[in-house]
Design a protein around this motif. Sequence first.
Motif, PDB file in Angstrom:
ATOM      1  N   SER A   1      51.329  -3.952  89.541  1.00 51.16           N
ATOM      2  CA  SER A   1      51.184  -3.714  90.468  1.00 51.16           C
ATOM      3  C   SER A   1      51.515  -1.991  90.944  1.00 51.16           C
ATOM      4  O   SER A   1      51.152  -1.694  89.630  1.00 51.16           O
ATOM      5  N   LYS A   2      51.110  -1.469  91.485  1.00 50.88           N
ATOM      6  CA  LYS A   2      50.983  -0.365  91.803  1.00 50.88           C
ATOM      7  C   LYS A   2      52.370   0.344  92.665  1.00 50.88           C
ATOM      8  O   LYS A   2      52.504  -0.083  93.926  1.00 50.88           O
ATOM      9  N   LEU A   3      53.764   1.095  92.411  1.00 56.34           N
ATOM     10  CA  LEU A   3      54.284   1.136  93.356  1.00 56.34           C
ATOM     11  C   LEU A   3      54.436   2.447  93.674  1.00 56.34           C
ATOM     12  O   LEU A   3      54.248   4.021  92.483  1.00 56.34           O
ATOM     13  N   ILE A   4      54.396   2.499  94.559  1.00 62.00           N
ATOM     14  CA  ILE A   4      54.119   3.851  95.422  1.00 62.00           C
ATOM     15  C   ILE A   4      55.610   4.639  95.593  1.00 62.00           C
ATOM     16  O   ILE A   4      55.758   3.349  97.290  1.00 62.00           O
ATOM     17  N   VAL A   5      55.900   5.443  95.928  1.00 66.48           N
ATOM     18  CA  VAL A   5      57.302   6.625  97.282  1.00 66.48           C
ATOM     19  C   VAL A   5      56.530   7.986  98.069  1.00 66.48           C
ATOM     20  O   VAL A   5      55.494   8.819  97.410  1.00 66.48           O
ATOM     21  N   TRP A   6      56.972   8.046  99.352  1.00 65.38           N
ATOM     22  CA  TRP A   6      57.017   9.091  99.364  1.00 65.38           C
ATOM     23  C   TRP A   6      58.013   9.670  99.984  1.00 65.38           C
ATOM     24  O   TRP A   6      58.860   9.074 100.019  1.00 65.38           O
ATOM     25  N   SER A   7      58.095  10.524  99.551  1.00 64.58           N
ATOM     26  CA  SER A   7      59.256  11.384 100.849  1.00 64.58           C
ATOM     27  C   SER A   7      59.469  13.461 100.986  1.00 64.58           C
ATOM     28  O   SER A   7      58.151  13.586 100.068  1.00 64.58           O
ATOM     29  N   PRO A   8      60.170  13.829 101.239  1.00 64.81           N
ATOM     30  CA  PRO A   8      59.490  15.155 101.636  1.00 64.81           C
ATOM     31  C   PRO A   8      59.541  16.490 100.663  1.00 64.81           C
ATOM     32  O   PRO A   8      59.411  16.828 100.564  1.00 64.81           O
ATOM     33  N   SER A   9      60.888  16.694 100.018  1.00 63.39           N
ATOM     34  CA  SER A   9      60.625  16.434  98.895  1.00 63.39           C
ATOM     35  C   SER A   9      60.563  16.082  96.773  1.00 63.39           C
ATOM     36  O   SER A   9      60.998  14.778  97.182  1.00 63.39           O
ATOM     37  N   ARG A  10      60.028  16.290  95.970  1.00 63.31           N
ATOM     38  CA  ARG A  10      60.051  15.522  94.897  1.00 63.31           C
ATOM     39  C   ARG A  10      61.442  15.221  94.775  1.00 63.31           C
ATOM     40  O   ARG A  10      61.124  13.944  93.966  1.00 63.31           O
ATOM     41  N   ASN A  11      62.155  15.985  94.805  1.00 65.97           N
ATOM     42  CA  ASN A  11      63.901  15.013  94.138  1.00 65.97           C
ATOM     43  C   ASN A  11      64.036  14.081  94.973  1.00 65.97           C
ATOM     44  O   ASN A  11      64.559  12.752  94.044  1.00 65.97           O
ATOM     45  N   ASP A  12      64.155  14.534  96.890  1.00 68.67           N
ATOM     46  CA  ASP A  12      63.679  12.990  97.136  1.00 68.67           C
ATOM     47  C   ASP A  12      62.997  11.743  96.657  1.00 68.67           C
ATOM     48  O   ASP A  12      63.734  10.542  96.694  1.00 68.67           O
ATOM     49  N   ALA A  13      61.835  12.001  96.427  1.00 66.24           N
ATOM     50  CA  ALA A  13      60.474  11.028  96.156  1.00 66.24           C
ATOM     51  C   ALA A  13      61.265  10.749  94.783  1.00 66.24           C
ATOM     52  O   ALA A  13      61.251   9.020  94.350  1.00 66.24           O
ATOM     53  N   ILE A  14      62.002  11.260  93.593  1.00 66.66           N
ATOM     54  CA  ILE A  14      62.146  10.491  92.609  1.00 66.66           C
ATOM     55  C   ILE A  14      63.643   8.962  92.186  1.00 66.66           C
ATOM     56  O   ILE A  14      63.773   8.662  92.325  1.00 66.66           O
ATOM     57  N   ASN A  15      64.523   9.743  93.763  1.00 65.38           N
ATOM     58  CA  ASN A  15      65.512   9.594  93.904  1.00 65.38           C
ATOM     59  C   ASN A  15      64.829   8.315  95.174  1.00 65.38           C
ATOM     60  O   ASN A  15      65.816   7.333  94.845  1.00 65.38           O
ATOM     61  N   ARG A  16      64.579   7.814  95.885  1.00 70.31           N
ATOM     62  CA  ARG A  16      63.625   7.145  96.394  1.00 70.31           C
ATOM     63  C   ARG A  16      62.825   6.285  95.084  1.00 70.31           C
ATOM     64  O   ARG A  16      63.042   4.575  95.171  1.00 70.31           O
TER      65      ARG A  16
ATOM     66  N   LYS B   1      63.799   5.865  91.687  1.00 72.02           N
ATOM     67  CA  LYS B   1      64.695   5.456  91.314  1.00 72.02           C
ATOM     68  C   LYS B   1      65.224   3.892  92.301  1.00 72.02           C
ATOM     69  O   LYS B   1      64.997   2.997  91.307  1.00 72.02           O
ATOM     70  N   ARG B   2      65.341   3.440  93.798  1.00 71.31           N
ATOM     71  CA  ARG B   2      66.066   3.027  94.164  1.00 71.31           C
ATOM     72  C   ARG B   2      64.782   1.622  94.240  1.00 71.31           C
ATOM     73  O   ARG B   2      65.157   0.664  94.527  1.00 71.31           O
ATOM     74  N   ALA B   3      63.804   1.983  94.430  1.00 69.59           N
ATOM     75  CA  ALA B   3      62.806   0.512  94.936  1.00 69.59           C
ATOM     76  C   ALA B   3      62.005   0.334  93.380  1.00 69.59           C
ATOM     77  O   ALA B   3      62.149  -0.691  93.230  1.00 69.59           O
ATOM     78  N   LEU B   4      62.626   1.063  92.359  1.00 70.06           N
ATOM     79  CA  LEU B   4      62.832   0.201  90.915  1.00 70.06           C
ATOM     80  C   LEU B   4      63.905  -0.760  90.595  1.00 70.06           C
ATOM     81  O   LEU B   4      63.310  -1.579  89.802  1.00 70.06           O
ATOM     82  N   ARG B   5      64.352  -0.169  91.534  1.00 70.46           N
ATOM     83  CA  ARG B   5      66.428  -1.123  91.206  1.00 70.46           C
ATOM     84  C   ARG B   5      66.125  -2.138  92.017  1.00 70.46           C
ATOM     85  O   ARG B   5      66.667  -3.674  91.552  1.00 70.46           O
ATOM     86  N   GLU B   6      65.329  -2.522  93.030  1.00 72.08           N
ATOM     87  CA  GLU B   6      64.598  -3.859  94.231  1.00 72.08           C
ATOM     88  C   GLU B   6      63.871  -4.395  93.105  1.00 72.08           C
ATOM     89  O   GLU B   6      63.793  -5.163  93.830  1.00 72.08           O
ATOM     90  N   TYR B   7      62.861  -4.031  92.568  1.00 74.94           N
ATOM     91  CA  TYR B   7      62.189  -4.566  92.017  1.00 74.94           C
ATOM     92  C   TYR B   7      62.265  -5.459  91.564  1.00 74.94           C
ATOM     93  O   TYR B   7      62.759  -5.514  89.854  1.00 74.94           O
ATOM     94  N   VAL B   8      61.636  -6.692  91.474  1.00 75.95           N
ATOM     95  CA  VAL B   8      62.269  -7.304  89.934  1.00 75.95           C
ATOM     96  C   VAL B   8      61.097  -9.186  89.551  1.00 75.95           C
ATOM     97  O   VAL B   8      60.092  -9.161  90.777  1.00 75.95           O
TER      98      VAL B   8
END
Length: 494
Positions: A386-401, A403-410
Motif C-alpha cells: 500500500s501507500k500511506l499518505i498524510v497531509w498537514s499544514p506544515s512539514r513538521n506536523d506532517a512528520i508527526n502525523r 509517525k502516528r499513522a505508522l504506529r496505527e498501521y498493523v
Amino acid sequence: MFDKILVANRGEIAIRVMRACRELEVDSVAIYSDADKTSLFAKYADESYHIGESTPSESYLNIEKIIDIAEKSKADAIHPGYGFLAENSNLGKECEKHGIKLIGPKGSVIEAMGDKITSKKLMRAANVPVIPGTDKGISSIDQGIKIAESIGYPVIVKASAGGGGIGMRTVYEEDELVRAIESTQSVASSAFGDSTVYIEKYLEEPRHIEFQIMADEQGNTIHLADRECSIQRRHQKLIEEAPSPIMTEDLRERMGSAAIKAATHIDYTNAGTVEFLYSNGDFYFLEMNTRIQVEHPITEIITNVDLVKEQIKIAAGNEICCSQEEVEVNGHAIECRINAEDPLSDFAPNPGKITGYRSPGGIGVRVDSGVYMNYTIPSFYDSMISKLIVWSPSRNDAINRMKRALREYVILGVKTTIPFHKAIMNHEAFQQGRLNTHFVDEHHKGIQDNMEKVIAQDKEMENRLKSTFLPGKKVAAISAAVGSYMKSVQTSKK
C-alpha cells in the motif's frame, strides 16, 4: 466521456483508477492473472476477465490478450497505470490500430522519452539543463575512457534503455571503468534487450526533485508543483514528500518552467513527470516518466487536483481543469511506500499471507491499498502492499502525523517496511530536511539501530493485538459474503 475503461494493471493502482472511473460514472474492466484470482481489484471492478498465467509475460505484459479483452468487453479506452505496459509504446500503437484510446501520451513520445540518450538530446534542444555526458551510446572501451577523462571523475555508467536504476555503476577512477562498462552492458542486454550504455557526470550529493506535468490536446500545459524523492534504496524511491523542503518560489518558477519547456517541446499530452537532480543551486534533467507516478497522491493532496480523473478527462478531449495561475500549493504531504520486504535483510521481498490487518485513519490520513486480511501477497509482482499518505499544514506536523499513522498501521504475517519508515521519521537529518539520494546508505547504521528497536516494540504490540483479529473461519465467511455482495452489485449494474 468514455463509457468503459479497461485497467491494464493490478493492485492498488488498479483500484485507484477504478475509483476515478466510478466517480466519473464510467464502467471499469479488470484483468487478472492466476495469482490474482482472489485480489481485491478484480472484485472491485464492474467487470473482470481472467487474462492468463501468473507470470507477467503471460498476463499483464501480454498486449495481444489485453487488446482482445478490451474488444470483448467493449471498452473504449485503456488506462495502463504505472509499471508493466505503462511506458511501452507498442501498447499505444496497438490501441490506435484497434480504435481504442490509450489514456496517456502518444506512442512516439513514450518511445522517445523511454530512451535516455534520445530524451537528453531532446532536452538539450529545448534548452533544459542536462547533466554533462555523452549524447550517444559509447562504441568502445577506449572511447569511454576518453569521455570519462573529459567529463572528470566520478562518472556514472547507465543503460540507455529501461529504468529503475538497473545496471547503473558509479566509477571514481579509470581502473574501475572497464569493469563498469562491461557489467552495465551485460545487465542492459539481459534486462532490456539493448546493450547500449552511456556515461555522464556523477553528482556527489544530489537531491531528486520532480515536477508533475499535465497537458491537454488543445495545447495547454501546466505543472502542479514539485515532489522530493531523495529517500531511495538501489535507485528505487521509498519516501516522497511535496513540496520539497528546500523549495522556494524562485526555484519552483525556474524548475517548473524547465519542466513545461520539456513537455511542450515534445508535444506532450496527459499526465507526466519531469525528474531533476538538484545540487548546489543547480538542477539537471534526469528523465521523464510518461505515465502517472506511484507518488501522485501527495501532489493531489497539496493542489486539490484529482490527477487520475484529469487523465481520463483529457484523454476524452477535455481541457485541463485549471491554468498555471490557479494552481495553489497548500500544506505538506508525505508518502511512505509500504512494501512486503524485510528492511533488516537489505529489503529482501517477503511475500506471504496477511494474517492480521488494520489500516490507520483519522484527519489527514489516506491509504491507497489493494490488500485485505487473509490475502496472500503473490511472489510474481512488485512487493508493494500500500501507500500511506498524510497531509498537514506544515512539514513538521506532517512528520508527526506520519509517525502516528505508522504506529496505527498493523500488518501481520509478512515483514514490511513499516519499521524502516518509523526509523526515518525519527531521524534528525530527515526531520531537518538534510536529504540526498544517498541518505539511506550514509545513515545506514543509525537507521538499522532504530529499526531493531522499533521491531522489538512492534513484536510486543503484535502479541497484544493477535487476539483482536477474527479467527480464520469467520474471516473466510465474511470474505465470502463480501465477494457475493460485490458480484451482486456487478450483476445489478449489468
